[in-house]
Design a protein around this motif. Structure first.
Motif, PDB file in Angstrom:
ATOM      1  N   LEU A  66     -21.820  17.744   4.454  1.00  9.24           N
ATOM      2  CA  LEU A  66     -20.655  18.097   3.638  1.00  9.24           C
ATOM      3  C   LEU A  66     -20.789  17.348   2.310  1.00  9.24           C
ATOM      4  O   LEU A  66     -20.636  16.116   2.280  1.00  9.24           O
ATOM      5  N   GLN A  67     -21.115  18.089   1.244  1.00  7.09           N
ATOM      6  CA  GLN A  67     -21.292  17.489  -0.091  1.00  7.09           C
ATOM      7  C   GLN A  67     -20.138  16.572  -0.445  1.00  7.09           C
ATOM      8  O   GLN A  67     -18.978  16.964  -0.287  1.00  7.09           O
ATOM      9  N   GLY A  68     -20.455  15.418  -0.956  1.00 13.18           N
ATOM     10  CA  GLY A  68     -19.413  14.508  -1.451  1.00 13.18           C
ATOM     11  C   GLY A  68     -18.742  13.723  -0.334  1.00 13.18           C
ATOM     12  O   GLY A  68     -17.943  12.829  -0.606  1.00 13.18           O
ATOM     13  N   LEU A  69     -18.998  14.070   0.915  1.00 12.16           N
ATOM     14  CA  LEU A  69     -18.282  13.421   2.017  1.00 12.16           C
ATOM     15  C   LEU A  69     -19.233  12.691   2.970  1.00 12.16           C
ATOM     16  O   LEU A  69     -19.082  11.499   3.206  1.00 12.16           O
ATOM     17  N   THR A  70     -20.232  13.402   3.494  1.00 10.23           N
ATOM     18  CA  THR A  70     -21.099  12.776   4.505  1.00 10.23           C
ATOM     19  C   THR A  70     -22.319  12.125   3.846  1.00 10.23           C
ATOM     20  O   THR A  70     -23.464  12.466   4.136  1.00 10.23           O
ATOM     21  N   ASP A  71     -22.055  11.195   2.941  1.00  2.00           N
ATOM     22  CA  ASP A  71     -23.162  10.498   2.269  1.00  2.00           C
ATOM     23  C   ASP A  71     -23.685   9.358   3.165  1.00  2.00           C
ATOM     24  O   ASP A  71     -23.176   9.143   4.269  1.00  2.00           O
ATOM     25  N   ALA A  72     -24.702   8.630   2.675  1.00  2.00           N
ATOM     26  CA  ALA A  72     -25.378   7.636   3.511  1.00  2.00           C
ATOM     27  C   ALA A  72     -24.388   6.606   4.065  1.00  2.00           C
ATOM     28  O   ALA A  72     -24.478   6.196   5.228  1.00  2.00           O
ATOM     29  N   SER A  73     -23.451   6.193   3.221  1.00  2.00           N
ATOM     30  CA  SER A  73     -22.481   5.198   3.642  1.00  2.00           C
ATOM     31  C   SER A  73     -21.622   5.747   4.793  1.00  2.00           C
ATOM     32  O   SER A  73     -21.435   5.098   5.825  1.00  2.00           O
ATOM     33  N   PHE A  74     -21.134   6.966   4.611  1.00  2.00           N
ATOM     34  CA  PHE A  74     -20.319   7.582   5.665  1.00  2.00           C
ATOM     35  C   PHE A  74     -21.119   7.765   6.947  1.00  2.00           C
ATOM     36  O   PHE A  74     -20.666   7.445   8.051  1.00  2.00           O
ATOM     37  N   ARG A  75     -22.355   8.261   6.815  1.00  2.00           N
ATOM     38  CA  ARG A  75     -23.169   8.540   8.015  1.00  2.00           C
ATOM     39  C   ARG A  75     -23.416   7.252   8.812  1.00  2.00           C
ATOM     40  O   ARG A  75     -23.312   7.226  10.034  1.00  2.00           O
ATOM     41  N   ARG A  76     -23.770   6.187   8.089  1.00  2.00           N
ATOM     42  CA  ARG A  76     -24.051   4.911   8.745  1.00  2.00           C
ATOM     43  C   ARG A  76     -22.812   4.413   9.493  1.00  2.00           C
ATOM     44  O   ARG A  76     -22.878   4.022  10.655  1.00  2.00           O
ATOM     45  N   LEU A  77     -21.667   4.451   8.813  1.00  2.00           N
ATOM     46  CA  LEU A  77     -20.445   3.940   9.435  1.00  2.00           C
ATOM     47  C   LEU A  77     -20.004   4.814  10.600  1.00  2.00           C
ATOM     48  O   LEU A  77     -19.542   4.315  11.625  1.00  2.00           O
ATOM     49  N   HIS A  78     -20.165   6.121  10.457  1.00  2.00           N
ATOM     50  CA  HIS A  78     -19.779   6.998  11.564  1.00  2.00           C
ATOM     51  C   HIS A  78     -20.649   6.712  12.786  1.00  2.00           C
ATOM     52  O   HIS A  78     -20.149   6.611  13.912  1.00  2.00           O
TER      53      HIS A  78
END
Ligand SMILES: Cc1cc2nc3c(=O)[nH]c(=O)nc-3n(C[C@H](O)[C@H](O)[C@H](O)COP(=O)(O)O)c2cc1C
Length: 314
Positions: free
Chosen positions: A13-25
Motif C-alpha cells: 500500500l503506497q505511502g503506508l506499508t513502508d519499511a518502518s511499518f513492515r518492520r514494526l508490524h
C-alpha cells in the motif's frame, strides 16, 4: 483459523506499508508470510529517492520488492537495486489502476496492451534465473474477461505465483469483487494463485478458501491495516495485547517519520492517511477530525494521543 498450508501475504500500500511499518508490524503483530514493498518505479528516467530508501532500510527476510515496469528494459533496470541488495524475489505489478500510472503505459494499462505485456513477460523469462518472480494483476482494464487475452502468455512465464485482485481497473478499489470471474481465472491459471480483495475478517478469508481450496494463499491490504492482528487470528496464534501493540506501532512509525522528515507538516501529512484504516468507528469522529485537521507534527502528536486514549477507553 486457516490451514497452515495457506500463505498470508500483506498487500503493498503506497505511502503506508513502508519499511518502518513492515518492520514494526512483523515485530508486534506478525502472522504474515510475505510483506511487499509498494511499487518501485522510474519517473522521468530516474528512480524515486523514497523507493530506493525504502529498499535500503529493509531489514526483513520475508519481503518481496514490487516493481512497476512499462517494458522489459525497464524491468531489468528496476531489478538492479533489488539484486544489488541480495534479494531474490520480485513482484511485478500489472494491476495498478491510478490514471497517471496507466497514462504512462504501466500497471493495469499492460492488461489493455498485450504486446507490451508480452514484452514484460519475456523480460521476466530472461532474468528468471536471478530471482523468483510473481505477478500482481487485476481481471482486466474495463472488462472482467480481459485476462483471457493474456492467460496463455502468463501460463508460459516462469512465476512463483500470481496474485489476482478480483476487480477491473475501472473500479479502482471500490465496488464488488467479481468472484465469478475470479473462479474462471482460477481454473485457467496454471500457476499457484493468491486471492486478493476485500478480506476484512477471518470469516471472509474462510469463505474464499472454502470456495477455492486449491489456492496458494490470500493477500490482504486494507483489512490488515484495520485489524493489524488479523493474520495472527488466521493462524490461531495467541494475540498480543492489542492496545499496547497498536500504541507501539503507531509511536514507532511516527518516530521514524520525525527522524526522516525535515518539515513538521510533512510528518503530519505522512501520518494522517493511516487513520483512514486504523479507526473507522463513528463514535471517535470528533477525535479523528482533530487528527485530520492537524497541520504539523506537534499538533498531530497531541491529537493522535487523545484519539488513541479514547479508543483504549472504548
Ligand atoms: C492507498 C493504496 C495504495 C496501494 N498501493 C499499491 C502498490 O504500491 N502496489 C500494488 O500492487 N497495489 C497497491 N494497492 C492495492 C493493494 O495492494 C490491494 O491490491 C488492494 O487494496 C485490494 O486489497 P484489499 O481489499 O485487501 O485492500 C494500493 C491500494 C491502496 C488503497
Amino acid at each position: 483459523m486457516i490451514d497452515n498450508k495457506y500463505e498470508v501475504h500483506f498487500a503493498p500500500l503506497q505511502g503506508l506499508t513502508d519499511a518502518s511499518f513492515r518492520r514494526l508490524h512483523a515485530q508486534l503483530f506478525g502472522g504474515v508470510d510475505f510483506y511487499y514493498t509498494p511499487f518501485i518505479r522510474i519517473e522521468r528516467g530516474l528512480f524515486r529517492k523514497r523507493d530506493l530508501r525504502d529498499l535500503t532500510e529493509e531489514t526483513l527476510d520475508n519481503v518481496v520488492p514490487q516493481v512497476l515496469p512499462g517494458s522489459a528494459a525497464e524491468l531489468q533496470r528496476l531489478c538492479e537495486p533489488v539484486f544489488a541488495k541480495g534479494l531474490k524475489r520480485v513482484d511485478v505489478n500489472i494491476g495498478c489502476p491510478f490514471p497517471p500510472v496507466m497514462a504512462h503505459g504501466r500497471g493495469a494499462a499492460l492488461i489493455n496492451n498485450p504486446d507490451t505485456l508480452l514484452d514484460v513477460l519475456d523480460g521476466i523469462a530472461k532474468i528468471s534465473a536471478e530471482a523468483e518472480f510473481s505477478l500482481k494483476m487485476r481481471l482486466g482494464y474495463d472488462s472482467p474477461d480481459q485476462w483471457k487475452d493474456v492467460i496463455d502468455a502468463i501460463n508460459s512465464t516462469p512465476l512463483r505465483h500470481v496474485t489476482m485482485h478480483a476487480r477491473i481497473a475501472k473500479q479502482q478499489y471500490r465496488g464488488e469483487c467479481d468472484l465469478e470471474a475470479f473462479g474462471q481465472f482460477a481454473q485457467a491459471c496454471k500457476h499457484p494463485l493468491i486471492y486478493n480483495g476485500d478480506l476484512l475478517t477471518t470469516a471472509d478469508v474462510q469463505n474464499i478458501l472454502d470456495r477455492w481450496p486449491g489456492l496458494r494463499g490470500i493477500m490482504i491490504g486494507r483489512g490488515l491495516l484495520a485489524d493489524m492482528a488479523l493474520a495472527r487470528k488466521l493462524r490461531g496464534d495467541t494475540l498480543p495485547d492489542f492496545t499496547t501493540a497498536f500504541q507501539q506501532l503507531h509511536d514507532g512509525i511516527f518516530a521514524d517519520a520525525q527522524a526522516r522528515m525535515t518539515e513538521p507538516r510533512q510528518v503530519a501529512e505522512h501520518m494522517k492517511p493511516y487513520w483512514d484504516y486504523f479507526c473507522q468507528d463513528d463514535q471517535f469522529r470528533r477525535e479523528l477530525k482533530a487528527v485530520r485537521k492537524s497541520r504539523n507534527a506537534d499538533q498531530y502528536e497531541a491529537a493522535a494521543a487523545a484519539l488513541i486514549a479514547r479508543m483504549a477507553r472504548g
